[in-house]
Scaffold this motif. Structure first.
Motif, PDB file in Angstrom:
ATOM      1  N   THR A 202      47.897  69.459  28.479  1.00 43.27           N
ATOM      2  CA  THR A 202      46.776  70.346  28.750  1.00 43.27           C
ATOM      3  C   THR A 202      45.584  69.563  29.292  1.00 43.27           C
ATOM      4  N   PRO A 203      44.999  69.989  30.390  1.00 41.44           N
ATOM      5  CA  PRO A 203      43.808  69.303  30.915  1.00 41.44           C
ATOM      6  C   PRO A 203      42.621  69.464  29.974  1.00 41.44           C
ATOM      7  N   GLY A 204      41.717  68.501  30.044  1.00 41.02           N
ATOM      8  CA  GLY A 204      40.447  68.637  29.361  1.00 41.02           C
ATOM      9  C   GLY A 204      40.453  68.370  27.870  1.00 41.02           C
ATOM     10  N   ILE A 205      41.574  67.868  27.332  1.00 49.18           N
ATOM     11  CA  ILE A 205      41.620  67.543  25.911  1.00 49.18           C
ATOM     12  C   ILE A 205      41.801  66.034  25.748  1.00 49.18           C
ATOM     13  N   SER A 206      41.635  65.572  24.521  1.00 50.80           N
ATOM     14  CA  SER A 206      41.815  64.147  24.251  1.00 50.80           C
ATOM     15  C   SER A 206      43.227  63.722  24.635  1.00 50.80           C
ATOM     16  N   ARG A 207      43.319  62.530  25.200  1.00 52.62           N
ATOM     17  CA  ARG A 207      44.625  61.985  25.573  1.00 52.62           C
ATOM     18  C   ARG A 207      45.336  61.320  24.386  1.00 52.62           C
ATOM     19  N   ARG A 208      44.680  61.297  23.247  1.00 57.45           N
ATOM     20  CA  ARG A 208      45.299  60.745  22.054  1.00 57.45           C
ATOM     21  C   ARG A 208      46.413  61.678  21.559  1.00 57.45           C
ATOM     22  N   SER A 209      47.402  61.076  20.940  1.00 62.07           N
ATOM     23  CA  SER A 209      48.458  61.827  20.260  1.00 62.07           C
ATOM     24  C   SER A 209      49.134  62.841  21.173  1.00 62.07           C
ATOM     25  N   LEU A 210      49.318  62.486  22.418  1.00 58.87           N
ATOM     26  CA  LEU A 210      50.082  63.325  23.326  1.00 58.87           C
ATOM     27  C   LEU A 210      51.446  62.695  23.579  1.00 58.87           C
ATOM     28  N   ILE A 211      51.432  61.531  24.214  1.00 53.33           N
ATOM     29  CA  ILE A 211      52.689  60.839  24.481  1.00 53.33           C
ATOM     30  C   ILE A 211      53.387  60.477  23.180  1.00 53.33           C
ATOM     31  N   GLU A 212      52.631  60.015  22.188  1.00 52.00           N
ATOM     32  CA  GLU A 212      53.263  59.618  20.937  1.00 52.00           C
ATOM     33  C   GLU A 212      53.830  60.800  20.166  1.00 52.00           C
ATOM     34  N   VAL A 213      53.223  61.965  20.292  1.00 51.18           N
ATOM     35  CA  VAL A 213      53.750  63.147  19.615  1.00 51.18           C
ATOM     36  C   VAL A 213      55.121  63.516  20.157  1.00 51.18           C
ATOM     37  N   VAL A 214      55.220  63.646  21.469  1.00 53.48           N
ATOM     38  CA  VAL A 214      56.508  64.071  22.036  1.00 53.48           C
ATOM     39  C   VAL A 214      57.538  62.946  21.955  1.00 53.48           C
ATOM     40  N   GLY A 215      57.083  61.689  22.039  1.00 49.74           N
ATOM     41  CA  GLY A 215      58.011  60.572  21.956  1.00 49.74           C
ATOM     42  C   GLY A 215      58.566  60.347  20.573  1.00 49.74           C
ATOM     43  N   GLY A 216      57.888  60.851  19.553  1.00 45.64           N
ATOM     44  CA  GLY A 216      58.319  60.629  18.189  1.00 45.64           C
ATOM     45  C   GLY A 216      59.003  61.803  17.535  1.00 45.64           C
ATOM     46  N   MET A 217      59.330  62.849  18.291  1.00 46.40           N
ATOM     47  CA  MET A 217      59.926  64.034  17.694  1.00 46.40           C
ATOM     48  C   MET A 217      61.426  63.877  17.486  1.00 46.40           C
ATOM     49  N   SER A 218      61.919  64.354  16.359  1.00 53.27           N
ATOM     50  CA  SER A 218      63.353  64.301  16.074  1.00 53.27           C
ATOM     51  C   SER A 218      64.136  65.111  17.098  1.00 53.27           C
ATOM     52  N   ILE A 219      65.340  64.623  17.381  1.00 53.84           N
ATOM     53  CA  ILE A 219      66.191  65.269  18.382  1.00 53.84           C
ATOM     54  C   ILE A 219      67.427  65.832  17.692  1.00 53.84           C
ATOM     55  N   TRP A 220      67.687  67.128  17.932  1.00 48.69           N
ATOM     56  CA  TRP A 220      68.836  67.814  17.344  1.00 48.69           C
ATOM     57  C   TRP A 220      69.784  68.272  18.445  1.00 48.69           C
ATOM     58  N   SER A 221      70.967  68.624  18.044  1.00 49.38           N
ATOM     59  CA  SER A 221      71.991  69.057  18.985  1.00 49.38           C
ATOM     60  C   SER A 221      71.779  70.515  19.377  1.00 49.38           C
ATOM     61  N   LYS A 222      71.499  70.745  20.634  1.00 52.03           N
ATOM     62  CA  LYS A 222      71.340  72.108  21.136  1.00 52.03           C
ATOM     63  C   LYS A 222      72.621  72.899  20.948  1.00 52.03           C
ATOM     64  N   ALA A 223      73.761  72.273  21.242  1.00 56.28           N
ATOM     65  CA  ALA A 223      75.042  72.978  21.140  1.00 56.28           C
ATOM     66  C   ALA A 223      75.299  73.453  19.715  1.00 56.28           C
ATOM     67  N   TRP A 224      74.982  72.607  18.730  1.00 56.78           N
ATOM     68  CA  TRP A 224      75.242  72.991  17.335  1.00 56.78           C
ATOM     69  C   TRP A 224      74.394  74.185  16.946  1.00 56.78           C
ATOM     70  N   TYR A 225      73.131  74.177  17.291  1.00 59.17           N
ATOM     71  CA  TYR A 225      72.274  75.307  16.941  1.00 59.17           C
ATOM     72  C   TYR A 225      72.731  76.589  17.631  1.00 59.17           C
ATOM     73  N   GLU A 226      73.120  76.479  18.864  1.00 61.86           N
ATOM     74  CA  GLU A 226      73.565  77.678  19.582  1.00 61.86           C
ATOM     75  C   GLU A 226      74.886  78.195  19.042  1.00 61.86           C
ATOM     76  N   GLU A 227      75.774  77.288  18.654  1.00 65.55           N
ATOM     77  CA  GLU A 227      77.075  77.712  18.128  1.00 65.55           C
ATOM     78  C   GLU A 227      76.970  78.308  16.728  1.00 65.55           C
ATOM     79  N   THR A 228      76.093  77.755  15.913  1.00 64.53           N
ATOM     80  CA  THR A 228      76.003  78.207  14.523  1.00 64.53           C
ATOM     81  C   THR A 228      74.984  79.318  14.308  1.00 64.53           C
ATOM     82  N   GLY A 229      74.019  79.448  15.202  1.00 59.52           N
ATOM     83  CA  GLY A 229      72.954  80.420  15.003  1.00 59.52           C
ATOM     84  C   GLY A 229      71.950  79.998  13.936  1.00 59.52           C
TER      85      GLY A 229
END
Length: 642
Positions: A202-229
């Motif tokens: 988002t423009p106009g906001i602090s550049r802190r905790s942007l890259i680190e937020v998305v870079g540090g997020m846990s990654i889950w299996s899309k296929a598993w969630y879609e298959e299991t609901g």
């Protein structure tokens, strides 16, 4: 790092650590990085930095503190207290099992179970699932270039589509305080190809905790969630396959969780992982209370114990296995700022809206007597949210800090500009009820309109009694309970009606999330840098519902200081604002600070080894310790282990 050695409710600690591990992976941090400038004025790096260089270059072979030749194998086990009914820690529903985030990795890596990696430097993170990242000078966007060899434990590839899915899932179904904050900061997520993903901010906001937020997020299996609901906001035992070095082996609800090292882990040979993730098995044993857990350790039912009970540490380890060396008992240095623990006021309660009542209640806690009589004199009184660091506010504000506070205008009370930083009151160590403090507390309650009736009870002008309910986890340590009971007895001497509600672990979790208490022994986070997580714990935006803000603190002054800290361009400027933040948090007085210890107290069966030098920011027993097979065989031959 823990600052509360009598705080031994392991079920609470484990639950908090699970949530903390989950949130730390996408809430806090300023990641340092080595950078290369291109003609397009973008930065390409193996990590991320707001200020400057990484300690470790792009071709680092391993972290300095690990043993690169550490053997793989063996089992380490520890205890947890209370119960669990879920392996999904990303929801308010249910009680998450210990280490239930251990299977999941992020683009920028972390330590085993959500700890810090590398653990010898503060706020430096390096690519794990991402091999490198690229971002523009103004941090309007970031592109992560992922390792194509990354795999989930079921053998399926981990792709940018999984990253995109995970980010959107946490925004749609995750903890509200995080989702609300982050959704305002991300404008677009674009999958460029199977292994490349771009975030726009988002423009106009602090550049802190942007890259680190998305870079540090846990990654889950899309296929598993879609298959299991399955949904992220539901309590469940089934989990998405993770890409991390450990995977679930067995679950016995309320009794045991066993994790096993994935023999086909894709990232085992990465420099990030050399000398780490050394145990084949990590086992968690659940117990109903602290006494049962300690007796089980003595019997060899589990093998590693981080002691939190001062009485036990001082007096209960005089048994044969310790005396003959089968169990090692030692103190190891803890260089991180202590966790801000203490007695937290529920600021949503009308009685605590008057600061004078909070001040009076605080005077009922006698740290000096508690430490000498119940805790063997082992602790120091905590004053600050950045205790014993260069960011701890001391004395009156002066220099750059004073100028910064003055720049905030009327938000800053005059008292903060002229008085010394708040310090805990002192009490007599010779007797529980300090008469001097009692007189001061009685005067404050009188001034606040809580007069003493004919029966010695405090009542307001409408005749309502002054009542305080303290919520306690019954599975916790007997020492903590004794501390609370003596604290409440002093409040009763002031004419305050007190109720100690000791409830089981499940009720405790539910009531704590709903803030169904007046007082509770709880914790916040220390800080050495700024980041989005400060808003989650201390900010007003999520104060009404954040599970990380048990007081419900909502202070415009604190909000502005946090925002200002994220606008600063240099470390020196940032440090000034963080010192002011410590001063402001202490001024707001939403917690009676308790105690802290600058060491880890550990006891373990003599089959584990660790580096000669423990890094500053992590004990790392699950991360970079290792197993000695010869020692384990000797213990087993001697009958020391079950």
């Amino acid at each position: 790092m823990t600052a509360d050695p009598a705080w031994t409710c392991a079920s609470k600690t484990q639950h908090r650590s699970v949530l903390w591990g989950a949130m730390m992976s996408f809430l806090i941090g300023v990641f340092a990085a080595g950078s290369v400038w291109s003609e397009e004025e973008t930065i390409v790096s193996h990590g991320y930095s707001f200020y400057g260089d990484l300690t470790y270059p792009a071709d680092y072979p391993h972290f300095d503190y690990v043993n690169p030749d550490a053997p793989k194998g063996g089992e380490i086990s520890f205890s947890a207290l209370g119960t669990f009914d879920s392996m999904n820690p990303y929801t308010r529903k249910g009680r998450g099992g210990a280490l239930s985030t251990i299977m999941f990795e992020s683009l920028l890596g972390e330590g085993t179970g959500g700890t810090t990696a590398p653990a010898d430097v503060y706020a430096e993170y390096y690519g794990l699932v991402a091999e490198r990242l690229e971002y523009d000078v103004d941090r309007n966007w970031v592109i992560f270039y992922m390792r194509p060899e990354a795999r989930f434990s079921d053998g399926t590839p981990l792709t940018a589509y999984d990253v995109e899915f995970s980010q959107k899932l946490i925004l749609e179904q995750g903890l509200q305080s995080y989702a609300d904050a982050v959704s305002k900061r991300i404008t677009d997520i674009e999958v460029i190809d199977d292994h490349t993903i771009k975030y726009s901010f988002t423009p106009g906001i602090s550049r802190r905790s942007l890259i680190e937020v998305v870079g540090g997020m846990s990654i889950w299996s899309k296929a598993w969630y879609e298959e299991t609901g399955a949904r992220l906001d539901e309590s469940r035992l089934e989990t998405s396959p993770g890409s991390g070095p450990y995977m679930i082996d067995t679950i016995d609800v309320n009794r045991r969780i066993v994790y096993k090292r994935n023999p086909d882990y894709w990232g085992n040979d990465l420099p990030f992982n050399v000398g780490r993730n050394n145990f084949d098995i990590i086992r968690v044993e659940y117990f109903g209370d602290e006494n049962a857990a300690f007796e089980a350790f003595k019997a060899g039912e589990y093998t590693f114990r981080t002691e939190g009970n001062s009485r036990q540490w001082a007096s209960a380890y005089d048994f044969p296995k310790v005396n003959n060396g089968q169990i090692v008992k030692k103190e190891l240095p803890d260089g991180a700022p202590p966790t801000p623990t203490g007695f937290v006021f529920n600021l949503g309660r009308d009685i605590f809206k008057d600061r004078r009542v909070r001040e009076a209640v605080a005077l009922g806690f006698n740290f000096e007597w508690t430490n000498e009589s119940l805790q063997f004199g082992l602790f120091k009184p905590r004053a600050s949210f950045t205790q014993d660091t260069e960011l701890m506010a001391v004395g009156k504000p002066e220099g750059a800090e004073l100028a910064f506070l003055q720049s905030l205008g009327d938000l800053v009370p005059d008292e903060m500009l002229t008085a010394e930083a708040r310090m805990p009151h002192t009490s007599s160590a010779n007797r529980l009820l300090d008469r001097r403090n009692l007189r001061q507390a009685m005067k404050l309650l009188d001034e606040a309109g809580w007069a003493v009736d004919a029966n010695g009870k405090r009542r307001n002008a409408d005749g309502q009694p002054l009542e305080i309910t303290f919520l306690l986890n019954s599975a916790g340590s007997s020492t903590l309970r004794a501390v609370v009971e003596n604290f409440l007895s002093n409040l009763q001497a002031m004419g305050i009606d007190t109720v100690l509600e000791a409830v089981d672990a499940s009720q405790y979790t539910s009531r704590e999330r709903d803030r169904d208490y007046d007082l509770v022994f709880d914790q916040y986070i220390p800080f050495l840098s700024t980041g989005g997580g400060l808003q989650q714990f201390y900010g007003s935006e999520a104060a009404a519902f954040s599970v990380f803000n048990p007081a419900g603190l909502a202070s415009p002054l604190v909000d502005e200081i946090i925002e200002a800290s994220q606008r600063m361009e240099t470390k020196e400027e940032t440090d000034v604002t963080l010192m002011a933040l410590d001063r402001a948090l202490r001024y707001e007085f939403f917690m009676i600070p308790a105690w802290y210890n600058d060491s880890f107290w550990v006891a373990y069966y003599d089959k584990f080894e660790h580096p000669d030098v423990i890094p500053t920011y992590a004990l790392g027993q699950l991360d970079f310790w290792w197993y000695n097979q010869d020692k384990a065989d000797a213990l087993r031959s001697a009958g020391a282990l079950r």
